[in-house]
Design an enzyme around this catalytic site. Sequence first.
Site, PDB file in Angstrom:
ATOM      1  N   SER A 218      46.987   7.749  30.191  1.00 20.07           N
ATOM      2  CA  SER A 218      45.553   7.883  30.493  1.00 20.07           C
ATOM      3  C   SER A 218      45.382   8.587  31.828  1.00 20.07           C
ATOM      4  CB  SER A 218      44.904   6.500  30.572  1.00 20.07           C
ATOM      5  OG  SER A 218      43.583   6.611  31.051  1.00 20.07           O
TER       6      SER A 218
ATOM      7  N   TYR B 228      44.953  -1.908  34.111  1.00 20.87           N
ATOM      8  CA  TYR B 228      45.130  -0.932  33.020  1.00 20.87           C
ATOM      9  C   TYR B 228      45.685   0.382  33.574  1.00 20.87           C
ATOM     10  CZ  TYR B 228      43.627   2.553  29.530  1.00 20.87           C
ATOM     11  OH  TYR B 228      43.583   3.588  28.635  1.00 20.87           O
TER      12      TYR B 228
HETATM   13  P1  NAP Z   1      40.979   1.676  20.260  1.00 20.80           P
HETATM   14  O1  NAP Z   1      40.039   2.432  19.406  1.00 20.80           O
HETATM   15  O2  NAP Z   1      40.577   0.374  20.856  1.00 20.80           O
HETATM   16  O3  NAP Z   1      42.335   1.496  19.439  1.00 20.80           O
HETATM   17  C1  NAP Z   1      43.408   0.790  19.997  1.00 20.80           C
HETATM   18  C2  NAP Z   1      44.442   0.590  18.926  1.00 20.80           C
HETATM   19  O4  NAP Z   1      45.565  -0.069  19.508  1.00 20.80           O
HETATM   20  C3  NAP Z   1      43.956  -0.274  17.783  1.00 20.80           C
HETATM   21  O5  NAP Z   1      44.357   0.321  16.561  1.00 20.80           O
HETATM   22  C4  NAP Z   1      44.684  -1.599  17.999  1.00 20.80           C
HETATM   23  O6  NAP Z   1      45.018  -2.302  16.814  1.00 20.80           O
HETATM   24  C5  NAP Z   1      45.950  -1.143  18.663  1.00 20.80           C
HETATM   25  N1  NAP Z   1      46.621  -2.173  19.445  1.00 20.80           N
HETATM   26  C6  NAP Z   1      46.242  -2.734  20.610  1.00 20.80           C
HETATM   27  N2  NAP Z   1      47.162  -3.618  21.024  1.00 20.80           N
HETATM   28  C7  NAP Z   1      48.151  -3.609  20.097  1.00 20.80           C
HETATM   29  C8  NAP Z   1      49.372  -4.313  19.948  1.00 20.80           C
HETATM   30  N3  NAP Z   1      49.784  -5.217  20.852  1.00 20.80           N
HETATM   31  N4  NAP Z   1      50.142  -4.043  18.871  1.00 20.80           N
HETATM   32  C9  NAP Z   1      49.756  -3.122  17.949  1.00 20.80           C
HETATM   33  N5  NAP Z   1      48.598  -2.433  18.027  1.00 20.80           N
HETATM   34  C10 NAP Z   1      47.802  -2.689  19.084  1.00 20.80           C
HETATM   35  O7  NAP Z   1      41.443   2.547  21.518  1.00 20.80           O
HETATM   36  P2  NAP Z   1      41.734   4.102  21.751  1.00 20.80           P
HETATM   37  O8  NAP Z   1      40.755   4.567  22.731  1.00 20.80           O
HETATM   38  O9  NAP Z   1      41.921   4.820  20.485  1.00 20.80           O
HETATM   39  O10 NAP Z   1      43.111   3.961  22.525  1.00 20.80           O
HETATM   40  C11 NAP Z   1      44.346   4.472  22.044  1.00 20.80           C
HETATM   41  C12 NAP Z   1      45.220   4.763  23.251  1.00 20.80           C
HETATM   42  O11 NAP Z   1      44.570   5.760  24.050  1.00 20.80           O
HETATM   43  C13 NAP Z   1      45.429   3.552  24.173  1.00 20.80           C
HETATM   44  O12 NAP Z   1      46.749   3.524  24.632  1.00 20.80           O
HETATM   45  C14 NAP Z   1      44.462   3.835  25.322  1.00 20.80           C
HETATM   46  O13 NAP Z   1      44.879   3.211  26.491  1.00 20.80           O
HETATM   47  C15 NAP Z   1      44.543   5.332  25.394  1.00 20.80           C
HETATM   48  N6  NAP Z   1      43.427   5.980  26.072  1.00 20.80           N
HETATM   49  C16 NAP Z   1      42.152   5.909  25.590  1.00 20.80           C
HETATM   50  C17 NAP Z   1      41.120   6.534  26.288  1.00 20.80           C
HETATM   51  C18 NAP Z   1      39.689   6.501  25.827  1.00 20.80           C
HETATM   52  O14 NAP Z   1      38.797   6.902  26.587  1.00 20.80           O
HETATM   53  N7  NAP Z   1      39.407   6.063  24.610  1.00 20.80           N
HETATM   54  C19 NAP Z   1      41.401   7.233  27.458  1.00 20.80           C
HETATM   55  C20 NAP Z   1      42.712   7.298  27.918  1.00 20.80           C
HETATM   56  C21 NAP Z   1      43.713   6.674  27.213  1.00 20.80           C
HETATM   57  P3  NAP Z   1      43.903  -3.053  15.886  1.00 20.80           P
HETATM   58  O15 NAP Z   1      43.103  -1.941  15.256  1.00 20.80           O
HETATM   59  O16 NAP Z   1      44.660  -3.805  14.899  1.00 20.80           O
HETATM   60  O17 NAP Z   1      43.109  -3.886  16.824  1.00 20.80           O
END
Ligand code: NAP
Length: 248
Positions: free
Chosen positions: A143, A157
């Site tokens: 991130s 985080y």
């Molecule tokens: P999201 O929509 O909340 O999706 C997160 C996913 O991670 C979900 O599918 C969840 O599973 C899964 N997950 C969480 N903990 C887990 C665990 N212990 N074991 C297996 N699966 C797990 O979030 P997102 O924004 O797409 O995030 C994806 C990645 O991008 C993350 O690493 C986040 O830190 C990174 N990121 C996001 C942003 C942003 O602005 N969105 C920015 C920078 C980085 P379930 O569906 O089963 O709950």
Amino acid sequence: MSEVVLVTGGGRGIGAATSRLAGARGYHVCVNYRADEAAAAAVVAEIRADGGTAIAVQADVSRSAEVERLFRTVDDRLGPLTALVNNAGTLEKQSRLDELDEDRLARTWAANITGPFLCAGAAVRRMSTRHGGSGGAIVNVSSAAARLGSPNEYVDYAASKGALDSMTRGLALEVAREGIRVNTVRPGLIHTGIHALGGEPGRVDRIAPDLPMGRGGQPEEVAEAILWLLSPAASYATGTFLDLAGGR
Ligand code: NAP
């Protein structure tokens, strides 16, 4: 032989976009999820409807026994793993550092650091030429928070993503001569459900006017970069970071 990719947290957000794009590009896709079975099943159904191959496998990536079961399921049902996307990650309610307790810190480190470490280890044991494998690629989803620090929101985080960046460098150098490339994408503010976990579902829209490009990003814009880093087109890229933050 088909390329086989495991996308952790592949049922929602950036992981879902990555799974769908990988399926469309011909990868056989394992969509891992922790709790949201319906979301993962929907992504698998979409990939299959387009003629692709995909399975959904439940596992908490922060638990080694579950990670071993997850990777064995991929071995058995999809064949030799060639790509891992360490995408699963989480955050908790927006807070200052002086409000964080031991349990929250442990949960954040477990999901965002231990999980990617365990999955990377399982992937290397399968892909490394040192272990008899044929090579492969790993992309970590870090991130922009790793370099911004996320003050007043979630320094824990941000720090967990800093740890992931260190892992990218260290692991990339460990396996550079074993046929495995390890890279990282660092998204900025992307429209997904993760912001609701921090207590502000509309966070991207609030901050968007202040971003250099004046808008948040879409999960598909991150997925494109992940698929490029996984592909042979990125054959000389390892240990590197690709920021997808609209200039932030
Ligand atoms: P999201 O929509 O909340 O999706 C997160 C996913 O991670 C979900 O599918 C969840 O599973 C899964 N997950 C969480 N903990 C887990 C665990 N212990 N074991 C297996 N699966 C797990 O979030 P997102 O924004 O797409 O995030 C994806 C990645 O991008 C993350 O690493 C986040 O830190 C990174 N990121 C996001 C942003 C942003 O602005 N969105 C920015 C920078 C980085 P379930 O569906 O089963 O709950």
